[in-house]
Design an enzyme around this catalytic site. Sequence first.
Site, short mmCIF file in Angstrom:
data_model
loop_
_atom_site.label_atom_id
_atom_site.label_comp_id
_atom_site.label_asym_id
_atom_site.label_seq_id
_atom_site.Cartn_x
_atom_site.Cartn_y
_atom_site.Cartn_z
CG HIS A 94 -1.75 -1.17 1.40
ND1 HIS A 94 -2.06 -1.72 2.61
CD2 HIS A 94 -2.37 -1.96 0.48
CE1 HIS A 94 -2.84 -2.77 2.46
NE2 HIS A 94 -3.04 -2.94 1.16
CE LYS A 134 1.74 3.35 5.50
NZ LYS A 134 1.36 2.02 4.98
CE1 TYR A 169 -0.80 2.72 9.16
CE2 TYR A 169 -0.95 0.54 10.16
CZ TYR A 169 -1.47 1.51 9.32
OH TYR A 169 -2.63 1.28 8.64
CG ASP A 175 -4.09 -6.01 0.27
OD1 ASP A 175 -4.36 -4.84 -0.09
OD2 ASP A 175 -3.66 -6.28 1.40
#
Length: 189
Positions: A63, A73, A133, A170
């Site tokens: 992603h 991130k 995250y 996905d």
Amino acid sequence: MKVRPANLPGLWVIQPTLYTDARGTFFERFNAMAFEKLTGEVPTFVQTCESHSTNANTLRGLHLQLAPKAQGKLVWVQQGAVKDVVVDVRPESPTFGQHEVLELSEKNGLQLWIPSGFAHGFLTLTDNTVFQYQVTDYYSPEHERCIAWNDPDLNVNWGVMGQPIVSEKDKKGMSWVDFKKSAQNQVRV
């Protein structure tokens, strides 16, 4: 905190300093001054996210978000272990299309700083994995992209056992070839 550059320029592997006594353990998850001193960067986090995967062999990714909503991130594993995968999607980068694979776990305590311009995903290595995250921009569905985790041109060795557990989104990730065609005008850091 100890910081070392990863193989792909811009990525940093972070090892927090643990303080342990009879009560247990304490550590700083993030310290902006120390991070800036060690990396030269100071990310501003606007969102903290958590994903809980019930089963090992759960795969999430690859992603990213495109500019103007590109995200940096800071990622880590709160519980369990993952094989963390990052792909350089910066068209101007000498490592464009290359990837890096690291194991992050509650035992090794490693964190990974992933600046914007990278696609990210992970494979759970244990049941009941909690992955956390912080990101530098808000989630934006219209800027989100998903690259096929099993794209043959990327050739990522995920180490999956059999067929991984993958979301419908996905499963429909775009090919690396199609992403490259669109990336020249879309990926900015």
